[in-house]
Design a protein around this motif. Structure first.
Motif, PDB file in Angstrom:
ATOM      1  N   PRO A 342       0.811  -1.232   0.000  1.00  0.00           N
ATOM      2  CA  PRO A 342       0.000   0.000   0.000  1.00  0.00           C
ATOM      3  C   PRO A 342       0.833   1.265   0.000  1.00  0.00           C
ATOM      4  O   PRO A 342       0.304   2.367   0.063  1.00  0.00           O
ATOM      5  N   PHE A 343       2.162   1.092  -0.071  1.00  0.00           N
ATOM      6  CA  PHE A 343       3.058   2.226   0.131  1.00  0.00           C
ATOM      7  C   PHE A 343       2.999   3.242  -0.998  1.00  0.00           C
ATOM      8  O   PHE A 343       3.318   4.413  -0.814  1.00  0.00           O
ATOM      9  N   ASP A 344       2.546   2.800  -2.188  1.00  0.00           N
ATOM     10  CA  ASP A 344       2.513   3.720  -3.318  1.00  0.00           C
ATOM     11  C   ASP A 344       1.356   4.719  -3.250  1.00  0.00           C
ATOM     12  O   ASP A 344       1.275   5.630  -4.074  1.00  0.00           O
ATOM     13  N   HIS A 345       0.433   4.566  -2.308  1.00  0.00           N
ATOM     14  CA  HIS A 345      -0.636   5.560  -2.194  1.00  0.00           C
ATOM     15  C   HIS A 345      -0.603   6.302  -0.857  1.00  0.00           C
ATOM     16  O   HIS A 345      -1.513   7.040  -0.523  1.00  0.00           O
ATOM     17  N   LEU A 346       0.470   6.106  -0.096  1.00  0.00           N
ATOM     18  CA  LEU A 346       0.595   6.783   1.193  1.00  0.00           C
ATOM     19  C   LEU A 346       1.442   8.037   1.055  1.00  0.00           C
ATOM     20  O   LEU A 346       2.332   8.125   0.205  1.00  0.00           O
ATOM     21  N   GLU A 347       1.164   8.999   1.917  1.00  0.00           N
ATOM     22  CA  GLU A 347       1.905  10.264   1.898  1.00  0.00           C
ATOM     23  C   GLU A 347       3.096  10.191   2.845  1.00  0.00           C
ATOM     24  O   GLU A 347       3.171   9.316   3.714  1.00  0.00           O
ATOM     25  N   ALA A 348       3.980  11.145   2.700  1.00  0.00           N
ATOM     26  CA  ALA A 348       5.195  11.170   3.527  1.00  0.00           C
ATOM     27  C   ALA A 348       4.875  11.282   5.015  1.00  0.00           C
ATOM     28  O   ALA A 348       5.625  10.788   5.857  1.00  0.00           O
ATOM     29  N   SER A 349       3.754  11.911   5.337  1.00  0.00           N
ATOM     30  CA  SER A 349       3.385  12.100   6.742  1.00  0.00           C
ATOM     31  C   SER A 349       3.195  10.782   7.477  1.00  0.00           C
ATOM     32  O   SER A 349       3.245  10.729   8.703  1.00  0.00           O
ATOM     33  N   SER A 350       2.981   9.693   6.733  1.00  0.00           N
ATOM     34  CA  SER A 350       2.824   8.382   7.362  1.00  0.00           C
ATOM     35  C   SER A 350       4.147   7.832   7.892  1.00  0.00           C
ATOM     36  O   SER A 350       4.138   6.848   8.646  1.00  0.00           O
ATOM     37  N   PHE A 351       5.278   8.450   7.493  1.00  0.00           N
ATOM     38  CA  PHE A 351       6.584   7.887   7.826  1.00  0.00           C
ATOM     39  C   PHE A 351       7.540   8.896   8.463  1.00  0.00           C
ATOM     40  O   PHE A 351       8.655   8.524   8.823  1.00  0.00           O
ATOM     41  N   THR A 352       7.130  10.140   8.601  1.00  0.00           N
ATOM     42  CA  THR A 352       8.043  11.184   9.081  1.00  0.00           C
ATOM     43  C   THR A 352       8.455  10.956  10.534  1.00  0.00           C
ATOM     44  O   THR A 352       7.801  10.233  11.284  1.00  0.00           O
ATOM     45  N   ASN A 353       9.555  11.610  10.902  1.00  0.00           N
ATOM     46  CA  ASN A 353      10.073  11.610  12.276  1.00  0.00           C
ATOM     47  C   ASN A 353      10.363  10.201  12.788  1.00  0.00           C
ATOM     48  O   ASN A 353       9.956   9.819  13.883  1.00  0.00           O
ATOM     49  N   ASN A 354      11.057   9.431  11.952  1.00  0.00           N
ATOM     50  CA  ASN A 354      11.654   8.175  12.375  1.00  0.00           C
ATOM     51  C   ASN A 354      13.173   8.326  12.323  1.00  0.00           C
ATOM     52  O   ASN A 354      13.687   9.322  11.804  1.00  0.00           O
ATOM     53  N   ASP A 355      13.897   7.368  12.866  1.00  0.00           N
ATOM     54  CA  ASP A 355      15.342   7.537  12.981  1.00  0.00           C
ATOM     55  C   ASP A 355      16.045   7.544  11.626  1.00  0.00           C
ATOM     56  O   ASP A 355      16.860   8.424  11.333  1.00  0.00           O
ATOM     57  N   CYS A 356      15.734   6.554  10.770  1.00  0.00           N
ATOM     58  CA  CYS A 356      16.482   6.474   9.519  1.00  0.00           C
ATOM     59  C   CYS A 356      15.715   5.748   8.433  1.00  0.00           C
ATOM     60  O   CYS A 356      16.286   4.897   7.735  1.00  0.00           O
ATOM     61  N   LEU A 357      14.414   6.057   8.306  1.00  0.00           N
ATOM     62  CA  LEU A 357      13.656   5.532   7.182  1.00  0.00           C
ATOM     63  C   LEU A 357      14.062   6.261   5.908  1.00  0.00           C
ATOM     64  O   LEU A 357      14.354   7.459   5.945  1.00  0.00           O
ATOM     65  N   CYS A 358      14.022   5.542   4.788  1.00  0.00           N
ATOM     66  CA  CYS A 358      14.369   6.174   3.527  1.00  0.00           C
ATOM     67  C   CYS A 358      13.549   5.569   2.398  1.00  0.00           C
ATOM     68  O   CYS A 358      12.897   4.533   2.563  1.00  0.00           O
ATOM     69  N   GLY A 359      13.547   6.232   1.273  1.00  0.00           N
ATOM     70  CA  GLY A 359      12.788   5.771   0.116  1.00  0.00           C
ATOM     71  C   GLY A 359      11.499   6.530  -0.020  1.00  0.00           C
ATOM     72  O   GLY A 359      11.093   7.334   0.828  1.00  0.00           O
ATOM     73  N   SER A 360      10.800   6.278  -1.135  1.00  0.00           N
ATOM     74  CA  SER A 360       9.549   6.950  -1.423  1.00  0.00           C
ATOM     75  C   SER A 360       8.466   6.510  -0.414  1.00  0.00           C
ATOM     76  O   SER A 360       8.414   5.326  -0.047  1.00  0.00           O
ATOM     77  N   PRO A 361       7.632   7.455   0.055  1.00  0.00           N
ATOM     78  CA  PRO A 361       7.448   8.834  -0.402  1.00  0.00           C
ATOM     79  C   PRO A 361       8.279   9.866   0.332  1.00  0.00           C
ATOM     80  O   PRO A 361       8.067  11.079   0.169  1.00  0.00           O
ATOM     81  N   LEU A 362       9.231   9.420   1.183  1.00  0.00           N
ATOM     82  CA  LEU A 362      10.129  10.373   1.830  1.00  0.00           C
ATOM     83  C   LEU A 362      11.136  10.896   0.812  1.00  0.00           C
ATOM     84  O   LEU A 362      11.400  10.270  -0.204  1.00  0.00           O
ATOM     85  N   MET A 363      11.711  12.036   1.121  1.00  0.00           N
ATOM     86  CA  MET A 363      12.677  12.646   0.206  1.00  0.00           C
ATOM     87  C   MET A 363      14.097  12.110   0.465  1.00  0.00           C
ATOM     88  O   MET A 363      15.029  12.469  -0.221  1.00  0.00           O
ATOM     89  N   ARG A 364      14.216  11.218   1.454  1.00  0.00           N
ATOM     90  CA  ARG A 364      15.534  10.682   1.796  1.00  0.00           C
ATOM     91  C   ARG A 364      15.830   9.459   0.915  1.00  0.00           C
ATOM     92  O   ARG A 364      15.105   8.475   0.905  1.00  0.00           O
ATOM     93  N   VAL A 365      16.937   9.519   0.168  1.00  0.00           N
ATOM     94  CA  VAL A 365      17.346   8.423  -0.706  1.00  0.00           C
ATOM     95  C   VAL A 365      18.077   7.365   0.101  1.00  0.00           C
ATOM     96  O   VAL A 365      18.887   7.676   0.970  1.00  0.00           O
ATOM     97  N   CYS A 366      17.750   6.107  -0.169  1.00  0.00           N
ATOM     98  CA  CYS A 366      18.423   5.001   0.557  1.00  0.00           C
ATOM     99  C   CYS A 366      19.840   4.785   0.040  1.00  0.00           C
ATOM    100  O   CYS A 366      20.101   4.934  -1.163  1.00  0.00           O
TER     101      CYS A 366
END
Length: 366
Positions: A342-366
């Motif tokens: 389901p990750f392709d329809h979720l917004e970045a707000s679902s994953f923000t403020n974690n220690d080191c998550l990366c990848g879409s939809p966050l702007m942090r590249v793995c």
């Protein structure tokens, strides 16, 4: 002979009139109940006139066999024509008169959503042997739930939500063996949940959110086979989540958010294919998210935000049948966010403020 026939006809008519009108004692109890209340806008009590309280008294109905008052149903939020004509919802002040306790054939008492009815719940209501529904939601009622509430052996609905009720949940509440709907939400109830709450084996909804309840979640709740909706959110409940909750066969909605829960997230809550809405956000849950999701997993809501969860996002989430709203933000998760549903329809707000998550939809590249 003619006189006898006429006399008998008159007697039958008089007898029928007596049977079809309520007893004076019931009428007096209703009028005393009315006198303790003020309803200034709709005029519903204007219909409470005459000697027969079974006929055209708004909100009152009687047993057709003996004309005893069975039901009082007065709702301040209604689609009734009297509300439509007034163009407004109900408003009523005053208090609930103990005279109601004289109506010993009462099965339903609904005095709901009048916004300003205050005072306490008359403790003598617990002596009404036939009461099945007690609904006082949406008022300003104070005081405590009567200690002897468990005496109401036939009670199926207890709804006192959206009031100002204080004190503890009475221990006797677990004796309500026929209770199906319990709503104590949005009050000022303190103390702990009864340890043997699981004795309420008929209950399908238990809503106790928005109170000041402390202590832990009793594991006995898992014994309530029919429980489909459990809401303990916005309290001060501590301790761990009983793993047994995830094994309940009918439970579909579990709201435990905004408490002080600790310990690991039970694997059973994530692997239970019957759970549809799970909100455990704003606690202090620890540990890892296990790879236990299956093609049968179906969550409309899965909110685990604002906890202390660690590790990676389980890749098996991608195999779920459906994930509507997923929120893993504000934890200590790490690693790459899985791709695809389901990750392709979720917004970045679902994953923000974690220690080191990366990848879409966050702007942090793995």
């Amino acid at each position: 002979m003619k006189f006898t026939v006429v006399y008998l006809s008159v007697m039958v008519f008089v007898a029928a009139a007596v049977v079809n009108s309520c007893p004076p004692s019931d009428r007096e109890a209703l009028l005393a109940f009315k006198s303790a209340l003020t309803e200034p806008y709709l005029g519903i009590f204007n219909t409470w006139t005459g000697t027969d309280c079974c006929t055209n008294w708004y909100g009152v109905s009687c047993d057709p066999t003996d004309s005893r008052v069975n039901d009082i149903i007065l709702r301040g939020e209604s689609e009734d024509k009297i509300f439509e004509k007034a163009g407004r919802s109900g408003y009523m002040t005053g208090s609930l008169s103990p005279s109601l306790c004289s109506l010993d054939r009462l099965t339903t008492l609904v005095v709901a959503d009048w916004k300003a009815i205050s005072g306490e719940i008359p403790s003598c209501l617990t002596s009404l042997p036939h009461l099945r529904i007690l609904d006082l939601v949406g008022n300003q009622i104070t005081g405590e739930i009567p200690a002897d509430i468990g005496n109401l052996a036939k009670l199926t609905v207890l709804n006192v939500a959206d009031n100002k009720i204080t004190g503890y949940i009475p221990a006797s509440i677990v004796n309500l063996g026929r209770l199906m709907h319990l709503d104590l939400s949005s009050n000022q109830i303190t103390g702990v949940l009864p340890a043997d709450l699981g004795k309420l084996s008929m209950m399908s909804r238990a809503l106790l959110n928005r109170n000041q309840i402390t202590g832990s979640i009793p594991s006995s709740i898992a014994n309530i086979y029919r429980l489909a909706d459990l809401d303990l959110s916005m309290n001060q409940i501590s301790g761990s989540i009983p793993a047994q909750l995830g094994k309940m066969p009918v439970l579909s909605t579990l709201n435990l958010d905004s408490n002080q829960l600790t310990g690991e997230l039970p694997v059973s809550l994530l692997s239970n294919s019957g759970l549809n809405i799970v909100n455990l956000s704003r606690n202090s849950l620890d540990g890892y998210l296990e790879d236990v999701f299956t093609p049968g997993t179906y969550f409309s809501v899965l909110d685990l935000s604002f906890n202390r969860l660690r590790g990676a996002i389980p890749k098996t989430l991608s195999s779920a049948k459906y994930i509507g709203h997923l929120d893993l933000s504000n934890n200590h998760l790490c690693g790459s966010i899985p791709m695809g549903f389901p990750f392709d329809h979720l917004e970045a707000s679902s994953f923000t403020n974690n220690d080191c998550l990366c990848g879409s939809p966050l702007m942090r590249v793995c």
